[in-house]
Design a protein around this motif. Structure first.
Motif, PDB file in Angstrom:
ATOM      1  N   GLU A   1      -9.537 -54.625  -3.631  1.00 16.53           N
ATOM      2  CA  GLU A   1     -10.414 -54.165  -2.581  1.00 16.53           C
ATOM      3  C   GLU A   1     -11.117 -55.325  -1.902  1.00 16.53           C
ATOM      4  OE1 GLU A   1     -10.002 -52.376  -5.257  1.00 16.53           O
ATOM      5  OE2 GLU A   1     -10.497 -50.277  -4.968  1.00 16.53           O
ATOM      6  N   ASP A   2     -11.453 -55.066  -0.689  1.00 12.56           N
ATOM      7  CA  ASP A   2     -12.133 -56.072   0.105  1.00 12.56           C
ATOM      8  C   ASP A   2     -13.102 -55.342   1.027  1.00 12.56           C
ATOM      9  OD1 ASP A   2     -11.154 -57.530   3.159  1.00 12.56           O
ATOM     10  OD2 ASP A   2     -12.660 -58.361   1.794  1.00 12.56           O
ATOM     11  N   PRO A   3     -14.372 -55.668   1.098  1.00 12.30           N
ATOM     12  CA  PRO A   3     -15.009 -56.743   0.319  1.00 12.30           C
ATOM     13  C   PRO A   3     -15.351 -56.291  -1.099  1.00 12.30           C
ATOM     14  CG  PRO A   3     -16.631 -55.675   1.671  1.00 12.30           C
ATOM     15  CD  PRO A   3     -15.324 -55.012   1.996  1.00 12.30           C
ATOM     16  N   GLN A   4     -15.769 -57.197  -1.937  1.00 17.19           N
ATOM     17  CA  GLN A   4     -16.211 -56.835  -3.282  1.00 17.19           C
ATOM     18  C   GLN A   4     -17.554 -56.137  -3.238  1.00 17.19           C
ATOM     19  OE1 GLN A   4     -15.872 -60.675  -5.442  1.00 17.19           O
ATOM     20  NE2 GLN A   4     -14.476 -59.571  -6.780  1.00 17.19           N
ATOM     21  N   ALA A   5     -18.402 -56.548  -2.297  1.00 14.21           N
ATOM     22  CA  ALA A   5     -19.712 -55.928  -2.157  1.00 14.21           C
ATOM     23  C   ALA A   5     -20.044 -55.819  -0.679  1.00 14.21           C
ATOM     24  CB  ALA A   5     -20.771 -56.755  -2.885  1.00 14.21           C
ATOM     25  N   LEU A   6     -20.750 -54.735  -0.351  1.00 11.86           N
ATOM     26  CA  LEU A   6     -21.083 -54.457   1.035  1.00 11.86           C
ATOM     27  C   LEU A   6     -22.472 -53.840   1.096  1.00 11.86           C
ATOM     28  CD1 LEU A   6     -20.084 -54.275   3.992  1.00 11.86           C
ATOM     29  CD2 LEU A   6     -19.081 -52.061   3.415  1.00 11.86           C
ATOM     30  N   SER A   7     -23.343 -54.427   1.907  1.00 12.31           N
ATOM     31  CA  SER A   7     -24.697 -53.900   2.064  1.00 12.31           C
ATOM     32  C   SER A   7     -24.917 -53.544   3.518  1.00 12.31           C
ATOM     33  CB  SER A   7     -25.726 -54.943   1.626  1.00 12.31           C
ATOM     34  OG  SER A   7     -25.638 -55.183   0.248  1.00 12.31           O
ATOM     35  N   ILE A   8     -25.327 -52.309   3.768  1.00 11.56           N
ATOM     36  CA  ILE A   8     -25.536 -51.858   5.137  1.00 11.56           C
ATOM     37  C   ILE A   8     -26.795 -50.996   5.203  1.00 11.56           C
ATOM     38  CG2 ILE A   8     -23.103 -51.908   5.772  1.00 11.56           C
ATOM     39  CD1 ILE A   8     -22.991 -48.916   5.281  1.00 11.56           C
TER      40      ILE A   8
ATOM     41  N   THR B   1     -16.732 -49.931   6.035  1.00  8.53           N
ATOM     42  CA  THR B   1     -15.276 -50.001   5.939  1.00  8.53           C
ATOM     43  C   THR B   1     -14.872 -50.831   4.730  1.00  8.53           C
ATOM     44  OG1 THR B   1     -14.995 -49.834   8.338  1.00  8.53           O
ATOM     45  CG2 THR B   1     -13.136 -50.685   7.073  1.00  8.53           C
ATOM     46  N   MET B   2     -14.011 -50.253   3.926  1.00  6.78           N
ATOM     47  CA  MET B   2     -13.487 -50.945   2.752  1.00  6.78           C
ATOM     48  C   MET B   2     -11.967 -50.975   2.853  1.00  6.78           C
ATOM     49  SD  MET B   2     -15.918 -49.032   0.048  1.00  6.78           S
ATOM     50  CE  MET B   2     -16.682 -47.915   1.191  1.00  6.78           C
ATOM     51  N   ASN B   3     -11.403 -52.062   2.424  1.00  9.61           N
ATOM     52  CA  ASN B   3      -9.961 -52.228   2.504  1.00  9.61           C
ATOM     53  C   ASN B   3      -9.354 -52.375   1.123  1.00  9.61           C
ATOM     54  OD1 ASN B   3      -9.830 -52.519   5.513  1.00  9.61           O
ATOM     55  ND2 ASN B   3     -11.124 -54.280   5.038  1.00  9.61           N
TER      56      ASN B   3
ATOM     57  N   ALA C   1     -21.587 -43.006   9.537  1.00 13.90           N
ATOM     58  CA  ALA C   1     -22.990 -42.559   9.442  1.00 13.90           C
ATOM     59  C   ALA C   1     -23.461 -42.543   8.000  1.00 13.90           C
ATOM     60  CB  ALA C   1     -23.141 -41.172  10.081  1.00 13.90           C
ATOM     61  N   SER C   2     -23.406 -43.687   7.362  1.00 10.14           N
ATOM     62  CA  SER C   2     -23.678 -43.767   5.931  1.00 10.14           C
ATOM     63  C   SER C   2     -25.098 -43.315   5.591  1.00 10.14           C
ATOM     64  CB  SER C   2     -23.441 -45.181   5.433  1.00 10.14           C
ATOM     65  OG  SER C   2     -24.332 -46.069   6.055  1.00 10.14           O
ATOM     66  N   ARG C   3     -25.241 -42.868   4.359  1.00 13.92           N
ATOM     67  CA  ARG C   3     -26.520 -42.407   3.841  1.00 13.92           C
ATOM     68  C   ARG C   3     -26.828 -43.166   2.558  1.00 13.92           C
ATOM     69  NH1 ARG C   3     -24.303 -36.193   3.981  1.00 13.92           N
ATOM     70  NH2 ARG C   3     -24.075 -35.998   6.245  1.00 13.92           N
ATOM     71  N   ALA C   4     -28.075 -43.155   2.159  1.00 15.71           N
ATOM     72  CA  ALA C   4     -28.455 -43.826   0.914  1.00 15.71           C
ATOM     73  C   ALA C   4     -27.662 -43.261  -0.272  1.00 15.71           C
ATOM     74  CB  ALA C   4     -29.949 -43.679   0.673  1.00 15.71           C
ATOM     75  N   ALA C   5     -27.357 -41.978  -0.212  1.00  9.83           N
ATOM     76  CA  ALA C   5     -26.609 -41.336  -1.295  1.00  9.83           C
ATOM     77  C   ALA C   5     -25.168 -41.818  -1.392  1.00  9.83           C
ATOM     78  CB  ALA C   5     -26.631 -39.818  -1.105  1.00  9.83           C
ATOM     79  N   ASP C   6     -24.706 -42.546  -0.397  1.00 12.29           N
ATOM     80  CA  ASP C   6     -23.346 -43.092  -0.457  1.00 12.29           C
ATOM     81  C   ASP C   6     -23.291 -44.354  -1.314  1.00 12.29           C
ATOM     82  OD1 ASP C   6     -22.844 -42.302   3.052  1.00 12.29           O
ATOM     83  OD2 ASP C   6     -22.347 -41.112   1.274  1.00 12.29           O
ATOM     84  N   THR C   7     -24.438 -44.853  -1.715  1.00 15.53           N
ATOM     85  CA  THR C   7     -24.474 -46.044  -2.576  1.00 15.53           C
ATOM     86  C   THR C   7     -23.713 -45.777  -3.865  1.00 15.53           C
ATOM     87  OG1 THR C   7     -26.584 -46.812  -1.691  1.00 15.53           O
ATOM     88  CG2 THR C   7     -25.992 -47.553  -3.911  1.00 15.53           C
ATOM     89  N   ALA C   8     -22.690 -46.574  -4.101  1.00 10.98           N
ATOM     90  CA  ALA C   8     -21.811 -46.355  -5.260  1.00 10.98           C
ATOM     91  C   ALA C   8     -20.741 -47.432  -5.243  1.00 10.98           C
ATOM     92  CB  ALA C   8     -21.161 -44.980  -5.189  1.00 10.98           C
TER      93      ALA C   8
ATOM     94  N   THR D   1     -15.103 -51.826  -4.572  1.00 10.49           N
ATOM     95  CA  THR D   1     -16.117 -52.344  -3.650  1.00 10.49           C
ATOM     96  C   THR D   1     -17.431 -51.674  -3.988  1.00 10.49           C
ATOM     97  OG1 THR D   1     -14.576 -52.733  -1.822  1.00 10.49           O
ATOM     98  CG2 THR D   1     -16.892 -52.402  -1.249  1.00 10.49           C
ATOM     99  N   THR D   2     -18.471 -52.488  -4.164  1.00 12.64           N
ATOM    100  CA  THR D   2     -19.805 -51.944  -4.429  1.00 12.64           C
ATOM    101  C   THR D   2     -20.537 -51.820  -3.100  1.00 12.64           C
ATOM    102  OG1 THR D   2     -19.868 -52.970  -6.604  1.00 12.64           O
ATOM    103  CG2 THR D   2     -21.964 -52.273  -5.654  1.00 12.64           C
ATOM    104  N   LEU D   3     -20.875 -50.604  -2.753  1.00 11.99           N
ATOM    105  CA  LEU D   3     -21.539 -50.324  -1.481  1.00 11.99           C
ATOM    106  C   LEU D   3     -23.015 -50.030  -1.735  1.00 11.99           C
ATOM    107  CD1 LEU D   3     -21.510 -49.685   1.593  1.00 11.99           C
ATOM    108  CD2 LEU D   3     -20.957 -47.319   0.965  1.00 11.99           C
ATOM    109  N   SER D   4     -23.867 -50.715  -1.014  1.00 16.51           N
ATOM    110  CA  SER D   4     -25.311 -50.443  -1.064  1.00 16.51           C
ATOM    111  C   SER D   4     -25.762 -50.034   0.324  1.00 16.51           C
ATOM    112  CB  SER D   4     -26.078 -51.691  -1.514  1.00 16.51           C
ATOM    113  OG  SER D   4     -25.714 -52.064  -2.813  1.00 16.51           O
ATOM    114  N   VAL D   5     -26.363 -48.860   0.410  1.00 23.20           N
ATOM    115  CA  VAL D   5     -26.860 -48.357   1.681  1.00 23.20           C
ATOM    116  C   VAL D   5     -28.373 -48.242   1.567  1.00 23.20           C
ATOM    117  CG1 VAL D   5     -26.786 -46.520   3.389  1.00 23.20           C
ATOM    118  CG2 VAL D   5     -24.748 -47.047   2.018  1.00 23.20           C
ATOM    119  N   SER D   6     -29.071 -48.992   2.371  1.00 16.53           N
ATOM    120  CA  SER D   6     -30.529 -48.991   2.295  1.00 16.53           C
ATOM    121  C   SER D   6     -31.119 -48.170   3.447  1.00 16.53           C
ATOM    122  CB  SER D   6     -31.071 -50.417   2.325  1.00 16.53           C
ATOM    123  OG  SER D   6     -30.553 -51.121   3.420  1.00 16.53           O
TER     124      SER D   6
END
Lengths: 117, 110
Positions: free
Chosen positions: B6-13, B20-22, B78-85, B104-109
């Motif tokens: 996966e790419d990226p390994q971590a994503l903060s938005i 977007t994760m690949n 339209a990401s939400r904080a609950a999408d953090t995972a 990919t670790t996604l953090s949505v703030s």
């Protein structure tokens, strides 16, 4: 929907003891079940493929004598971690393939967190 | 063995942005699946795309598959904080186990 029940959810044991983890398909028959292990902040690694009524197939590097897998019925597979050591501490998760829906998604249990002291 | 990367390994938005994760894989596949995992918990199946499909939608999720490039992407709109995972792609050939990518670790703030 197809449900896979995994038990226990978490277990703490002393070094040298054995731990058994059960994986049951509740409302379908599963000729094949898979066991995965996941270390913290890592991905799921396939440990073995379990076929009902036959010996499990282990992935390279997985000790078959340490991780005993039994798949005695179409709805139950068990993983026994024998003589557990702290390095065996991990998240173990099973998945099952529906007997009649072989080209669709697998159904996963909720996982077992094993901590060996 | 792991097949997917996966790419990226971590994503903060920020909330409201798209994520977007690949995922790239190495061998021929029967289907490709995306899963979500909240910290220390089980897997949630998001979407399955078959090798003869190019795009699939499910709610705010859009998955594409390019078998010629052996790659897939997961778009969360339209990401939400609950999408953090953590999000994992997983591939399988007919009748075989799922092989997972590194995630990919996604953090949505908010």
């Amino acid at each position: 929907g197809a449900v896979v029940s995994q038990h226990p959810s978490w277990v703490i044991c002393k070094s040298g003891t054995s731990v058994k983890i059960e994986c049951r398909s509740l409302d379908f028959q599963a000729t094949t079940m898979f066991w995965y292990r996941q270390f913290p902040k890592q991905s799921l690694m396939l440990m073995a493929t379990s076929n009902e009524g036959s010996k499990a197939t282990y992935e390279q590097g997985v000790e078959k004598d340490k991780f005993l897998i039994n798949h005695a019925s179409l709805t139950l597979s068990t993983l026994t971690v024998t003589s557990a050591h702290p390095e065996d501490s991990s998240f173990y998760i099973c998945s099952a393939r529906h007997q009649r829906r072989t080209n669709e998604k697998l159904f996963f249990g909720s996982g077992t967190q094993l901590s060996v002291l | 063995s792991q097949q997917g990367e996966e790419d990226p390994q971590a994503l903060s938005i920020q909330e409201g942005e798209n994520a977007t994760m690949n995922c790239s894989y190495k061998t021929s596949i029967n289907n490709l699946q995306w899963y979500r995992q909240n910290s220390g918990r089980g897997l949630v199946h998001l979407i399955l795309i078959r090798s003869n499909e190019r795009e699939k939608h499910s709610g705010r999720l859009r998955v594409t598959l390019d078998t010629s490039k052996k790659s897939s992407s997961l778009l969360i709109t339209a990401s939400r904080a609950a999408d953090t995972a953590s999000y994992f792609c997983a591939t399988s050939q007919a009748g075989t186990a799922l092989i997972f990518g590194k995630g990919t670790t996604l953090s949505v703030s908010s």
